[in-house]
Design a protein around this motif. Structure first.
Motif, short mmCIF file in Angstrom:
data_model
loop_
_atom_site.label_atom_id
_atom_site.label_comp_id
_atom_site.label_asym_id
_atom_site.label_seq_id
_atom_site.Cartn_x
_atom_site.Cartn_y
_atom_site.Cartn_z
N VAL A 281 0.84 -1.21 0.00
CA VAL A 281 0.00 0.00 0.00
C VAL A 281 0.87 1.25 0.00
O VAL A 281 0.61 2.21 -0.75
N GLY B 190 -6.36 7.74 -2.68
CA GLY B 190 -7.39 7.16 -1.83
C GLY B 190 -7.36 5.64 -1.84
O GLY B 190 -6.71 5.02 -2.68
N SER B 191 -8.06 5.03 -0.91
CA SER B 191 -8.07 3.57 -0.76
C SER B 191 -8.66 2.88 -1.98
O SER B 191 -8.15 1.85 -2.43
N LYS B 192 -9.73 3.43 -2.55
CA LYS B 192 -10.35 2.82 -3.72
C LYS B 192 -9.39 2.81 -4.91
O LYS B 192 -9.30 1.82 -5.64
N VAL C 277 -6.79 0.02 -4.55
CA VAL C 277 -7.34 -1.30 -4.88
C VAL C 277 -7.46 -1.47 -6.39
O VAL C 277 -7.06 -2.49 -6.97
N GLU C 278 -8.01 -0.45 -7.08
CA GLU C 278 -8.29 -0.57 -8.51
C GLU C 278 -7.02 -0.53 -9.35
O GLU C 278 -6.88 -1.30 -10.31
N SER D 92 -10.73 -5.32 0.35
CA SER D 92 -11.69 -4.24 0.20
C SER D 92 -11.04 -2.88 0.48
O SER D 92 -10.01 -2.81 1.17
N PRO D 93 -11.64 -1.80 -0.05
CA PRO D 93 -11.15 -0.47 0.29
C PRO D 93 -11.13 -0.21 1.79
O PRO D 93 -10.27 0.52 2.29
N ILE E 162 -7.91 -1.43 3.12
CA ILE E 162 -6.84 -0.53 2.74
C ILE E 162 -6.87 0.75 3.59
O ILE E 162 -5.83 1.27 3.98
N ARG E 163 -8.09 1.21 3.90
CA ARG E 163 -8.18 2.40 4.77
C ARG E 163 -7.60 2.12 6.15
O ARG E 163 -6.94 2.98 6.75
N GLY F 148 -7.21 11.90 0.02
CA GLY F 148 -6.43 10.69 0.14
C GLY F 148 -5.15 10.98 0.90
O GLY F 148 -5.05 11.98 1.63
#
Length: 340
Positions: free
Chosen positions: A11, A27-29, A32-33, A40-41, A44-45, A65
């Motif tokens: 991360v 950001g977390s999303k 991931v993407e 899941s986001p 990651i958060r 973010g």
């Protein structure tokens, strides 16, 4: 499946790489993407929260973010296991650029401009120090019956010239004899080895040539001791304007530092052999607290560093690419010096 610790490292690397590429908080999303993570986001958060607690990332403003801190960049750089090789096209471009040089000044001028162009940062190259190079050849040229030009060539390709006037005229035959003796005794020696050898050279000289020989060896030693020749060449200062938004303060203090030869040489000084990266507050110059310095030594043999080169830019830089470029230019310079 990666452990939580390994995932947090992934991360952090993702945040560094994405922030360098976009200059936008990550950001977390997006993590991931963009990086194909299978969690899941929300997970990651949670990882981001722990990285932030560790001081490796920070949230620049509410609902944003995260961006790396100096400490985060340091962990990222330290995690780079290998230096990314340059592409075949990049290597060929460097070879063409440097191998076409006609002398040392031209080599260093081409190298510093090339490094600035490849990295899009400020590039700095130090001239080989006379203190750390060895004499390759000493040439003596009679400018008149009493005026002699001394040309000193080092194994790094540096050429230094000095003139002096003798108390009496020196014949061509005597000058040739002095030239042969000086080269026989002094060639291949560095500064710290000249003292005793110079004394032996004087002891072996005929009485009528001893004073001229003494002046020549004295000038050679004084030239190698001369600190004035310690200098650097700089290119790409205009690149700083491209990164003006990276700095919270004016870039004027950074430009002032780039005018200080002594400061630049201290910045480039390697902490031992190899390549070094100093980030933000690791740099011992408050004017450069928002920059990073990547430096490497280069030399005329596999185990001797005679000078340094590097780049200076904002902490948000492509460390992989910059490290590869600095490493490559240092290697090419070393190879050129070994071949000369």
């Amino acid at each position: 499946m990666a452990s939580p610790e390994e995932r947090r490292r992934i991360v952090l690397n993702a945040i560094v790489e994405d922030y360098v590429a976009t200059r936008e908080p990550v950001g977390s999303k997006a993590v991931v993407e963009r990086h194909g993570l299978t969690v899941s986001p929300a997970t990651i958060r949670n990882d981001m929260a722990q990285l932030e607690e560790a001081g490796l990332i920070v949230q620049p403003y509410t609902s944003a973010g995260r961006i790396p801190t100096d400490a985060g960049y340091r962990v990222f750089v330290d995690s780079l296991a290998d230096i990314k090789p340059l592409s075949l096209g990049e290597r060929r471009a460097i070879e063409r650029m440097l191998q076409g040089a006609v002398d040392l000044d031209d080599v260093l001028d081409r190298a510093v401009r090339l490094l600035a162009q490849i990295t899009q940062q400020v590039a700095v190259v130090q001239y080989p120090s006379l203190r750390r190079t060895a004499l390759r050849h000493v040439e003596l040229i009679a400018l008149s019956k009493r005026m002699i030009l001394i040309v000193m060539i080092t194994d790094a390709g540096r050429v230094e010239q000095r003139t002096f006037e003798t108390d009496s005229s020196v014949s061509d035959a005597d000058l040739e004899a002095i030239r042969g003796a000086v080269n026989e005794h002094l060639t291949g020696l560095q500064l710290d080895g000249l003292g005793k050898v110079s004394d032996r050279l004087l002891d072996d000289s005929p009485d009528r040539l001893r004073e001229v020989t003494r002046k020549i060896t004295q000038l050679v030693r004084q030239t190698l001791l001369n600190e004035v020749e310690e200098r650097v060449v700089v290119a790409g200062t205009g690149n700083l304007s491209r990164y003006n938004v990276e700095f919270h303060h004016s870039i004027a203090p950074i430009l002032d530092v780039l005018e200080e030869q002594v400061v630049l040489m201290k910045l480039l000084a390697s902490q031992g052999e190899g390549l070094h990266v100093r980030i933000g507050h690791e740099i011992d110059a408050k004017e450069l607290s928002e920059t990073s310095v990547i430096s490497s030594g280069y030399g005329n043999s596999s185990d001797q560093t005679i000078a340094n080169l590097g780049i200076i830019g904002p902490t948000r830089m492509d460390y992989r690419g910059a490290i590869s470029s600095v490493h490559a230019i240092a290697n090419y310079l070393s190879e050129i010096l070994r071949l000369n």
